[in-house]
Design a protein around this motif. Structure first.
Motif, PDB file in Angstrom:
ATOM      1  N   ASN A  72       0.805  -1.216   0.000  1.00  0.00           N
ATOM      2  CA  ASN A  72       0.000   0.000   0.000  1.00  0.00           C
ATOM      3  C   ASN A  72       0.839   1.267   0.000  1.00  0.00           C
ATOM      4  O   ASN A  72       0.297   2.360  -0.038  1.00  0.00           O
ATOM      5  CB  ASN A  72      -0.932   0.010   1.218  1.00  0.00           C
ATOM      6  CG  ASN A  72      -1.936  -1.117   1.147  1.00  0.00           C
ATOM      7  OD1 ASN A  72      -2.401  -1.472   0.079  1.00  0.00           O
ATOM      8  ND2 ASN A  72      -2.245  -1.696   2.285  1.00  0.00           N
ATOM      9  N   GLU A  73       2.154   1.155   0.058  1.00  0.00           N
ATOM     10  CA  GLU A  73       3.026   2.333   0.076  1.00  0.00           C
ATOM     11  C   GLU A  73       3.528   2.637  -1.330  1.00  0.00           C
ATOM     12  O   GLU A  73       3.618   1.777  -2.184  1.00  0.00           O
ATOM     13  CB  GLU A  73       4.219   2.097   1.009  1.00  0.00           C
ATOM     14  CG  GLU A  73       3.837   2.042   2.468  1.00  0.00           C
ATOM     15  CD  GLU A  73       5.033   1.858   3.375  1.00  0.00           C
ATOM     16  OE1 GLU A  73       6.171   1.804   2.877  1.00  0.00           O
ATOM     17  OE2 GLU A  73       4.820   1.766   4.577  1.00  0.00           O
ATOM     18  N   GLU A  74       3.844   3.917  -1.553  1.00  0.00           N
ATOM     19  CA  GLU A  74       4.398   4.353  -2.831  1.00  0.00           C
ATOM     20  C   GLU A  74       5.873   3.981  -2.877  1.00  0.00           C
ATOM     21  O   GLU A  74       6.512   3.898  -1.848  1.00  0.00           O
ATOM     22  CB  GLU A  74       4.249   5.867  -2.983  1.00  0.00           C
ATOM     23  CG  GLU A  74       2.826   6.328  -3.085  1.00  0.00           C
ATOM     24  CD  GLU A  74       2.132   5.852  -4.346  1.00  0.00           C
ATOM     25  OE1 GLU A  74       2.819   5.659  -5.364  1.00  0.00           O
ATOM     26  OE2 GLU A  74       0.933   5.656  -4.303  1.00  0.00           O
ATOM     27  N   PRO A  75       6.466   3.724  -3.969  1.00  0.00           N
ATOM     28  CA  PRO A  75       5.989   3.699  -5.347  1.00  0.00           C
ATOM     29  C   PRO A  75       5.417   2.345  -5.755  1.00  0.00           C
ATOM     30  O   PRO A  75       4.943   2.185  -6.865  1.00  0.00           O
ATOM     31  CB  PRO A  75       7.227   4.012  -6.161  1.00  0.00           C
ATOM     32  CG  PRO A  75       8.338   3.407  -5.384  1.00  0.00           C
ATOM     33  CD  PRO A  75       7.919   3.578  -3.930  1.00  0.00           C
ATOM     34  N   SER A 109       2.687   0.774  -4.744  1.00  0.00           N
ATOM     35  CA  SER A 109       1.236   0.764  -4.988  1.00  0.00           C
ATOM     36  C   SER A 109       0.896   1.385  -6.337  1.00  0.00           C
ATOM     37  O   SER A 109      -0.019   0.930  -7.021  1.00  0.00           O
ATOM     38  CB  SER A 109       0.500   1.484  -3.871  1.00  0.00           C
ATOM     39  OG  SER A 109       0.833   2.846  -3.853  1.00  0.00           O
ATOM     40  N   ALA A 110       1.628   2.421  -6.743  1.00  0.00           N
ATOM     41  CA  ALA A 110       1.373   3.036  -8.044  1.00  0.00           C
ATOM     42  C   ALA A 110       1.745   2.076  -9.169  1.00  0.00           C
ATOM     43  O   ALA A 110       1.022   1.977 -10.175  1.00  0.00           O
ATOM     44  CB  ALA A 110       2.168   4.332  -8.181  1.00  0.00           C
ATOM     45  N   TRP A 111       2.837   1.365  -9.023  1.00  0.00           N
ATOM     46  CA  TRP A 111       3.239   0.408 -10.042  1.00  0.00           C
ATOM     47  C   TRP A 111       2.228  -0.731 -10.141  1.00  0.00           C
ATOM     48  O   TRP A 111       1.874  -1.161 -11.233  1.00  0.00           O
ATOM     49  CB  TRP A 111       4.632  -0.137  -9.736  1.00  0.00           C
ATOM     50  CG  TRP A 111       5.108  -1.096 -10.773  1.00  0.00           C
ATOM     51  CD1 TRP A 111       5.651  -0.793 -11.981  1.00  0.00           C
ATOM     52  CD2 TRP A 111       5.061  -2.523 -10.694  1.00  0.00           C
ATOM     53  NE1 TRP A 111       5.940  -1.941 -12.661  1.00  0.00           N
ATOM     54  CE2 TRP A 111       5.595  -3.024 -11.894  1.00  0.00           C
ATOM     55  CE3 TRP A 111       4.617  -3.416  -9.734  1.00  0.00           C
ATOM     56  CZ2 TRP A 111       5.694  -4.377 -12.150  1.00  0.00           C
ATOM     57  CZ3 TRP A 111       4.735  -4.774  -9.989  1.00  0.00           C
ATOM     58  CH2 TRP A 111       5.263  -5.242 -11.185  1.00  0.00           C
TER      59      TRP A 111
END
Length: 70
Positions: A34-37, A39-41
């Protein structure tokens, strides 16, 4: 018996080796999905993590519980 337990693991490894290696490494390094980066990937790949698999207990109990033994 041991081989029947490992057969789903081997099947997933052979179907999608890159995704399997990524999941294995994220588990090995204990990355939070749930943490970036990350989750974005994952969102770009079309994957949304389940709330049931994040390791959090949503039952409202936090911390140790006290019990009495008679």
């Amino acid at each position: 018996m041991f081989l029947t337990e490992l057969s789903p693991l081997a099947q997933r490894l052979l179907q999608q080796p890159i995704a399997f290696a990524g999941g294995f490494c994220s588990g090995l390094f204990k990355l939070n999905l749930n943490e970036e980066p990350l989750s974005a990937w994952l969102a770009n790949q079309g994957y949304t993590p389940d709330s049931s698999n994040d390791g959090n207990d949503n039952s409202g109990n936090s911390g140790p519980q006290s019990i009495s033994i008679e």
